[in-house]
Design an enzyme around this catalytic site. Structure first.
Site, mmCIF file in Angstrom:
data_model
loop_
_atom_site.group_PDB
_atom_site.id
_atom_site.type_symbol
_atom_site.label_atom_id
_atom_site.label_comp_id
_atom_site.label_asym_id
_atom_site.label_seq_id
_atom_site.Cartn_x
_atom_site.Cartn_y
_atom_site.Cartn_z
ATOM 1 N N ARG A 1 0.820 -1.207 0.000
ATOM 2 C CA ARG A 1 0.000 0.000 0.000
ATOM 3 C C ARG A 1 0.860 1.266 0.000
ATOM 4 O O ARG A 1 0.429 2.333 -0.402
ATOM 5 C CB ARG A 1 -0.967 -0.005 1.211
ATOM 6 C CG ARG A 1 -1.827 1.258 1.306
ATOM 7 C CD ARG A 1 -3.011 1.125 2.287
ATOM 8 N NE ARG A 1 -2.684 0.377 3.474
ATOM 9 C CZ ARG A 1 -1.894 0.849 4.474
ATOM 10 N NH1 ARG A 1 -1.390 2.053 4.405
ATOM 11 N NH2 ARG A 1 -1.633 0.072 5.503
ATOM 12 N N ASP B 1 -7.757 18.754 -14.526
ATOM 13 C CA ASP B 1 -8.165 17.426 -14.975
ATOM 14 C C ASP B 1 -7.997 17.419 -16.490
ATOM 15 O O ASP B 1 -8.777 18.030 -17.222
ATOM 16 C CB ASP B 1 -9.614 17.157 -14.568
ATOM 17 C CG ASP B 1 -10.089 15.754 -14.963
ATOM 18 O OD1 ASP B 1 -9.503 15.168 -15.900
ATOM 19 O OD2 ASP B 1 -11.055 15.257 -14.358
ATOM 20 N N LYS C 1 -9.362 6.153 -19.194
ATOM 21 C CA LYS C 1 -9.772 6.640 -20.502
ATOM 22 C C LYS C 1 -8.629 6.441 -21.509
ATOM 23 O O LYS C 1 -8.244 5.323 -21.759
ATOM 24 C CB LYS C 1 -10.230 8.081 -20.397
ATOM 25 C CG LYS C 1 -11.198 8.334 -19.210
ATOM 26 C CD LYS C 1 -12.535 7.620 -19.346
ATOM 27 C CE LYS C 1 -13.377 7.649 -18.076
ATOM 28 N NZ LYS C 1 -13.574 8.943 -17.446
ATOM 29 N N TYR D 1 -16.522 16.947 -14.974
ATOM 30 C CA TYR D 1 -16.918 15.557 -14.752
ATOM 31 C C TYR D 1 -17.908 15.516 -13.588
ATOM 32 O O TYR D 1 -17.623 16.026 -12.509
ATOM 33 C CB TYR D 1 -15.688 14.702 -14.473
ATOM 34 C CG TYR D 1 -16.041 13.262 -14.246
ATOM 35 C CD1 TYR D 1 -16.629 12.514 -15.258
ATOM 36 C CD2 TYR D 1 -15.819 12.657 -13.027
ATOM 37 C CE1 TYR D 1 -16.990 11.192 -15.048
ATOM 38 C CE2 TYR D 1 -16.166 11.341 -12.809
ATOM 39 C CZ TYR D 1 -16.753 10.611 -13.832
ATOM 40 O OH TYR D 1 -17.110 9.321 -13.616
HETATM 41 C C1 LIG Z 1 -13.998 9.396 -16.217
HETATM 42 C C2 LIG Z 1 -13.512 10.715 -15.742
HETATM 43 C C3 LIG Z 1 -13.125 10.898 -14.407
HETATM 44 C C4 LIG Z 1 -13.252 9.828 -13.361
HETATM 45 O O1 LIG Z 1 -12.347 8.785 -13.549
HETATM 46 P P1 LIG Z 1 -12.614 7.266 -13.066
HETATM 47 O O2 LIG Z 1 -11.404 6.564 -13.558
HETATM 48 O O3 LIG Z 1 -13.908 6.834 -13.689
HETATM 49 O O4 LIG Z 1 -12.720 7.302 -11.569
HETATM 50 C C5 LIG Z 1 -12.635 12.147 -14.061
HETATM 51 N N1 LIG Z 1 -12.541 13.154 -14.943
HETATM 52 C C6 LIG Z 1 -12.908 13.013 -16.222
HETATM 53 C C7 LIG Z 1 -12.781 14.164 -17.168
HETATM 54 C C8 LIG Z 1 -13.405 11.785 -16.673
HETATM 55 O O5 LIG Z 1 -13.793 11.663 -17.954
#
Ligand SMILES: *Cc1c(COP(=O)(O)O)cnc(C)c1O
Length: 412
Positions: free
Chosen positions: A65, A205, A230, A128
């Site tokens: 961890r 992000d 993604k 998001y």
């Molecule tokens: C999908 C997404 C997230 C969240 O990510 P997870 O891997 O599903 O927890 C955050 N920001 C954006 C822009 C996303 O498309």
């Protein structure tokens, strides 16, 4: 005659970020040291526990961890990619590795832990949706305060960051650019300057852009967040997240948060993400070219009321995106003529495109975002988000065109 000395790991000519393009770095970074007979790829490391005794030394592996070689090649590769512009701009080429988390949301949660108790967070009103849910939840618990803004309106964001009346300046500016799902583009460098003026941290992000298309650290941001789920992993088979920062103190706090809160990534998932990262350039370039072509055709389609894609010359975010990005990504916002019913009919009528949430995989997907009750009410009911994949663009177009004809009969 002298025999050449065998290559030893520490003599290995590891490509340095300053020597190669990002496309190459995605392939070459995070490899084991070169040694005859050595593995080309890092192994999957399956152990919770490392042999150790006495006071731990810096970087010593102790427990899964806290830190494990299962994460390090990916963390090294992602940081190298996010830092690539620093080379071009003469800034630092080294810095802390990325920090991988169990999901994008775990990475976002860790980044929000940088806000001091009661601090004000300025956030795009379209972002998001689960990021906004988390911020709301933390605001309800009194941990922080949230001000939502139109992130494309630079003056409005700067005013919110500075604060008005009794409001103290913001502690954190949260940016998403382009935003999910509206594709609004923020002027990242200008907003970073305004935030730093009042001592606020900036987190971006950058999931939609990937480090090949946008490097927020080079634009001055303090922390970059990715849903690795993604584009970075890219095959819709893992859920992971990551943060990247140039600041060793922020890196230490993010790692400490991961260690204490425990949202750690599994070894197999990280191995798959690094495997996916190897083809990032091929996937992103093809998906982006497909998206550009589809956006142009959709904009001229009689069954379409509006297309949002920063690559379209008429898009409100186009000039800004062209100035700060190396491309426009592969997400399109589409509003069919005929409203939400036509949007649902479109999603129901596709055959090759997959009706699904998520994005950034090799396969093209689409969904009407307001099907989620938690999606922002200012996102239009009829907005369909397209995640364009790497299939043949003519196949994608034929399917979409036929589905539009079925969903919007007047356009047929
Ligand atoms: C999908 C997404 C997230 C969240 O990510 P997870 O891997 O599903 O927890 C955050 N920001 C954006 C822009 C996303 O498309």
């Amino acid at each position: 005659m002298t025999t050449p000395a065998p290559a030893s790991p520490d003599q290995s000519p590891a490509p340095h970020a300053s020597d190669v393009s990002p496309r190459t770095l995605a392939v070459s970074a995070g490899r084991p040291p070169r040694a005859p007979g050595g593995a080309l790829n890092p192994p999957v490391v399956l152990t919770s526990t490392f042999v150790s005794q006495g006071a731990p030394t810096a970087g010593e592996h102790l427990y899964g961890r806290i830190g494990t070689p299962a994460w390090e090649p990916f963390e090294e590769a992602l940081a190298a990619l996010e830092r690539i512009d620093h080379v071009a701009t003469g800034r630092r080429t080294d810095g802390p590795p990325a920090t991988v988390f169990a999901s994008g949301m775990a990475a976002i949660d860790a980044a929000l832990s940088l806000v001091p108790l009661g601090g004000r967070v300025v956030v795009p009103r379209h972002a998001y949706q689960v990021t906004l849910v988390l911020l709301r939840e933390q605001a309800e618990r009194g941990l922080l305060r949230v001000d939502a803004v139109d992130v494309a309106d630079t003056d409005a964001v700067v005013a919110a960051v500075r604060g008005t009346g009794d409001d103290a300046p913001a502690a954190l500016l949260w940016l998403e650019s382009p935003t999910n799902p509206m594709l609004e583009v923020a002027d990242v460098a200008a907003l970073v300057a305004a935030a730093h003026d009042v001592g606020a941290l900036v987190v971006v992000d950058s999931t939609f852009a990937t480090p090949l298309v946008q490097r927020p650290l080079a634009l001055g941001a303090d922390v970059v967040v990715h849903s690795v789920t993604k584009y970075l992993a890219g095959h819709s088979d893992v859920v992971l997240g990551a943060t990247v920062t140039d600041d060793p103190a922020l890196h230490a706090r993010l790692v400490a948060h991961r260690t204490t809160h425990g949202a750690i990534a599994g070894p197999f998932e990280v191995w798959l993400a690094l495997r996916g990262l190897r083809t990032l350039a091929l996937r992103v370039e093809r998906a982006q070219a497909n998206a550009g072509e589809l956006a142009r055709r959709l904009a001229a389609h009689p069954g379409v009321a509006e297309v949002r894609y920063p690559g379209l010359p008429g898009d409100p975010g186009h000039a800004r995106a062209a100035a700060q990005m190396d491309g426009f990504g592969a997400i399109i916002g589409l509003r069919p003529a005929g409203g939400a019913a036509a949007a649902d009919a479109l999603v129901a009528a596709v055959a090759l495109w997959v009706p699904a949430t998520s994005l950034g995989g090799v396969e093209s997907t689409l969904e009407r975002r307001r099907r989620f009750a938690t999606e922002s009410p200012t996102v239009p009911e009829d907005l369909v988000r397209l995640s364009v994949g790497v299939e043949d663009v003519e196949d994608l177009w034929r399917d979409l065109d036929a589905a539009l004809a079925a969903a919007v009969p007047s356009a047929g």
